[in-house]
Design a protein around this motif. Structure first.
Motif, short mmCIF file in Angstrom:
data_model
loop_
_atom_site.label_atom_id
_atom_site.label_comp_id
_atom_site.label_asym_id
_atom_site.label_seq_id
_atom_site.Cartn_x
_atom_site.Cartn_y
_atom_site.Cartn_z
N SER A 151 5.12 -93.65 21.29
CA SER A 151 3.79 -93.93 21.81
C SER A 151 2.91 -94.57 20.75
O SER A 151 2.92 -94.19 19.58
N TYR A 152 2.10 -95.56 21.16
CA TYR A 152 1.17 -96.20 20.25
C TYR A 152 -0.06 -95.32 19.99
O TYR A 152 -0.77 -95.50 19.00
N ALA A 153 -0.33 -94.40 20.89
CA ALA A 153 -1.55 -93.57 20.78
C ALA A 153 -1.52 -92.68 19.55
O ALA A 153 -2.56 -92.34 18.99
N LEU A 154 -0.33 -92.28 19.12
CA LEU A 154 -0.18 -91.39 17.98
C LEU A 154 0.38 -92.20 16.81
O LEU A 154 1.50 -92.70 16.89
N GLN B 69 2.33 -93.54 13.75
CA GLN B 69 3.68 -93.16 13.36
C GLN B 69 3.72 -92.12 12.25
O GLN B 69 4.48 -91.17 12.29
N ARG B 70 2.84 -92.29 11.26
CA ARG B 70 2.89 -91.41 10.09
C ARG B 70 2.11 -90.11 10.31
O ARG B 70 2.08 -89.26 9.42
N GLN B 71 1.47 -89.96 11.47
CA GLN B 71 0.79 -88.70 11.77
C GLN B 71 1.06 -88.27 13.21
O GLN B 71 0.24 -87.63 13.84
N ARG B 72 2.22 -88.60 13.69
CA ARG B 72 2.54 -88.32 15.08
C ARG B 72 2.49 -86.82 15.37
O ARG B 72 1.86 -86.37 16.34
N HIS B 73 3.13 -86.04 14.56
CA HIS B 73 3.16 -84.59 14.79
C HIS B 73 1.77 -83.98 14.61
O HIS B 73 1.36 -83.10 15.38
N LEU B 74 1.04 -84.44 13.62
CA LEU B 74 -0.28 -83.88 13.35
C LEU B 74 -1.26 -84.17 14.49
O LEU B 74 -2.02 -83.29 14.92
N THR B 75 -1.25 -85.40 14.97
CA THR B 75 -2.15 -85.76 16.07
C THR B 75 -1.79 -85.01 17.34
O THR B 75 -2.67 -84.57 18.09
N ALA B 76 -0.50 -84.84 17.58
CA ALA B 76 -0.07 -84.09 18.76
C ALA B 76 -0.54 -82.64 18.68
O ALA B 76 -0.93 -82.03 19.69
N LEU B 77 -0.54 -82.07 17.47
CA LEU B 77 -1.01 -80.69 17.30
C LEU B 77 -2.49 -80.58 17.64
O LEU B 77 -2.93 -79.61 18.29
N ILE B 78 -3.28 -81.56 17.23
CA ILE B 78 -4.71 -81.56 17.56
C ILE B 78 -4.90 -81.56 19.07
O ILE B 78 -5.69 -80.79 19.63
N LEU B 79 -4.17 -82.44 19.75
CA LEU B 79 -4.32 -82.55 21.20
C LEU B 79 -3.90 -81.27 21.91
O LEU B 79 -4.53 -80.85 22.89
N ARG B 80 -2.87 -80.62 21.43
CA ARG B 80 -2.43 -79.37 22.07
C ARG B 80 -3.46 -78.27 21.86
O ARG B 80 -3.69 -77.44 22.76
N LYS B 81 -4.07 -78.22 20.71
CA LYS B 81 -5.10 -77.22 20.47
C LYS B 81 -6.31 -77.46 21.37
O LYS B 81 -6.89 -76.51 21.91
N LEU B 82 -6.70 -78.71 21.53
CA LEU B 82 -7.83 -79.03 22.40
C LEU B 82 -7.48 -78.77 23.86
O LEU B 82 -8.33 -78.35 24.65
N LEU B 83 -6.24 -79.00 24.23
CA LEU B 83 -5.80 -78.74 25.59
C LEU B 83 -5.94 -77.26 25.92
O LEU B 83 -6.28 -76.88 27.04
N ALA B 84 -5.70 -76.42 24.91
CA ALA B 84 -5.85 -74.97 25.11
C ALA B 84 -7.31 -74.55 25.05
O ALA B 84 -7.67 -73.48 25.55
N SER B 85 -8.17 -75.37 24.45
CA SER B 85 -9.58 -75.01 24.33
C SER B 85 -10.31 -75.16 25.65
O SER B 85 -10.92 -74.22 26.15
N SER B 86 -10.28 -76.36 26.24
CA SER B 86 -10.92 -76.59 27.54
C SER B 86 -10.52 -77.96 28.05
O SER B 86 -10.19 -78.86 27.26
N SER B 87 -10.59 -78.13 29.36
CA SER B 87 -10.27 -79.43 29.95
C SER B 87 -11.30 -80.47 29.53
O SER B 87 -10.98 -81.66 29.38
N GLN B 88 -12.54 -80.05 29.30
CA GLN B 88 -13.58 -80.99 28.89
C GLN B 88 -13.32 -81.50 27.47
O GLN B 88 -13.57 -82.67 27.16
N ALA B 89 -12.84 -80.63 26.60
CA ALA B 89 -12.55 -81.03 25.22
C ALA B 89 -11.40 -82.03 25.16
O ALA B 89 -11.47 -83.04 24.46
N ILE B 90 -10.34 -81.77 25.93
CA ILE B 90 -9.19 -82.68 25.89
C ILE B 90 -9.55 -84.01 26.54
O ILE B 90 -9.08 -85.07 26.12
N ALA B 91 -10.44 -83.99 27.55
CA ALA B 91 -10.84 -85.23 28.21
C ALA B 91 -11.51 -86.17 27.21
O ALA B 91 -11.23 -87.38 27.17
#
Length: 477
Positions: free
Chosen positions: A289-292, A294-316
């Protein structure tokens, strides 16, 4: 040389702030402090100042006993003695809190330094590391700036939440290795409520931040202390010279703690929330994916998963940020945007220990940069459309199940408080300040209008101090 009345008064005041040692030494430097000190905090500060080990100490009081205050006392003393090269390294989420604490309680000048501030000061012709102020920076940025930090003879380096660097002795721990190398010649003050969590080797790791020679090499430490026949009493004796720990049960004489009663409220996500979770997870699992970056793919995905657990408004909101990035993406950004994760944390107003979890992954941001990739524009536009749909779906959920359950939890909690005669107050912790704002608006339209006050690391206006006795929604910082 004749002194003017002004300079005579100045030097007289300066002399009153100097004393030989012990309590006299501290009392002079704390003349301007606006904080009520407890005996164990003064004792810890004196331990840090008078330790025979010149390379530093560990203050390991249990949570809530005021390690920041203890460090503030020490910093105040150094400042009073004209030792002005002072550095605080801490989790990114605590930088502003440190600045507020040192400024409000000890009247000490501080500056939070990040990549953006560093570049701005350099453009203005200033030397960011040479200004006479207490510098505060994150673990990540301290490692990124390690060569520059190494060149400065710091009088004191304070490391907060030092247990997050407990694996600094391992070559794979890039952050810990970088900070240890950059500060190895400086006196250090390590703060941690949990110096030991899983293994005695963590104590060894912390000791190497102070002095790599305190226990010899890892094999000697393991054989002497971490084996089945380890000499724990000898280890305790060795630690007593540079590590001080106070427990809550040792200070009950002058600190009263509120009894805690745990009440849990389970909840089950709706079909729409579950579908959003699966859709975002599927997007994050795309291998190219271009959204993440390459050199921070895992780190960026971790941020998104944490926000997904926080609230739908935060992940939006964060999905919108990713979409905006793709809309202006250049070829080199797909691979080498190495500051993207930390920038996202700042721009998306994320709180808590998220950055620390990211850093603990030890992703090698110092690896040689690869050649820029050529972007497939058709695929890029497809990703932009997916992110737009995901953000729309997140906003379409409206009030999520967790938020509705919060109302039930508050009703139950307040009912219990009424029974016990306690005040009707609640503190809500969130991972994201976007979630915090969302919860405030929700609660104010559901029976708590005018009773919600926000507290977070950026509060600088009047709201946090207007009504501290009312209902408070807060984020963990």
């Amino acid at each position: 040389m004749m002194l003017s009345p002004y300079h005579a008064k100045y030097f007289a005041h300066d002399l009153t702030r100097r004393a030989a040692g012990g309590m006299d030494r501290l009392s002079m430097s704390l003349f301007d402090a606006a904080v009520d000190l407890n005996p164990h905090q003064i004792e810890a500060a004196l331990f840090a100042l008078e330790s025979p080990l010149s390379k530093g100490v560990i203050l390991a009081d249990e949570v809530g006993l005021g390690k920041t205050i203890e460090a503030g006392i020490v910093l105040c003393q150094f400042w009073a003695e004209r030792k002005r090269r002072l550095l605080v390294i801490c989790p990114a989420s605590l930088r502003k809190q440190w600045a507020l604490e040192l400024g409000e309680k000890f009247n000490l000048p501080t500056r939070v330094l990040d990549a953006r501030a560093f570049r701005d000061e350099q453009r203005e012709g200033r030397a960011p590391l040479n200004e006479k102020t207490i510098l505060i920076m994150s673990f990540n940025y301290a490692n990124a700036l390690r060569n520059e930090l190494k060149a400065v003879a710091w009088d004191l380096v304070v490391v907060d939440e030092a247990h997050k660097l407990r694996n600094a002795y391992r070559p794979s721990n890039k952050i810990g290795q970088g900070i240890r190398w950059a500060t190895e010649d400086c006196r250090k003050l390590l703060l941690t409520a949990t110096p030991l969590q899983n293994s005695l080797l963590e104590l060894f790791g912390l000791s190497t931040l102070i002095d790599v020679h305190l226990f010899g090499d890892i094999n000697a430490f393991r054989a002497q202390y971490a084996s089945a026949s380890g000499n724990i009493s000898d280890l305790r004796q060795r630690l007593s010279g540079f590590c001080k720990r106070t427990l809550r049960n040792q200070v009950t004489e002058y600190i009263r703690y509120t009894e805690r009663r745990t009440i849990t409220r389970p909840f089950t996500p709706s079909d729409e929330e579950h579908a959003l979770y699966e859709a975002v997870s599927g997007f994050l699992q795309r291998p190219d994916s271009y959204a993440l970056p390459q050199r921070q793919r895992h780190l960026t995905a971790l941020i998104l998963r944490k926000l997904l657990a926080s609230s739908s408004q935060a992940i939006a909101a964060t999905l919108d940020t990713l979409r905006t990035r793709l809309e202006t993406l250049r070829d080199d950004q797909a691979q080498n945007d190495i500051e993207f994760a930390e920038r996202m944390i700042e721009d998306e107003e994320i709180e808590g220990d998220l950055l620390d979890e990211i850093l603990s992954e030890d992703e090698d941001l110092d690896a040689p940069q690869t050649m820029p990739v050529t972007i497939d524009r058709q695929k890029l536009h497809e990703e932009i459309d997916v992110l737009q749909r995901l953000a729309t779906s997140a906003r379409g959920i409206g009030i999520d199940t967790k938020t509705r359950t919060l109302l039930q939890a508050l009703d139950i909690g307040f009912e219990q408080m009424t029974t016990t005669g306690a005040a009707r107050k609640a503190l809500i912790f969130t991972e994201s300040r976007r979630t915090q704002e969302y919860l405030k608006n929700f609660l104010e339209t559901n029976g708590y209008a005018g009773q919600v006050v926000l507290f977070n690391g950026t509060n600088g206006g009047p709201e946090p101090t207007v009504n501290r006795s009312g209902f408070a929604g807060g984020s963990n910082s």
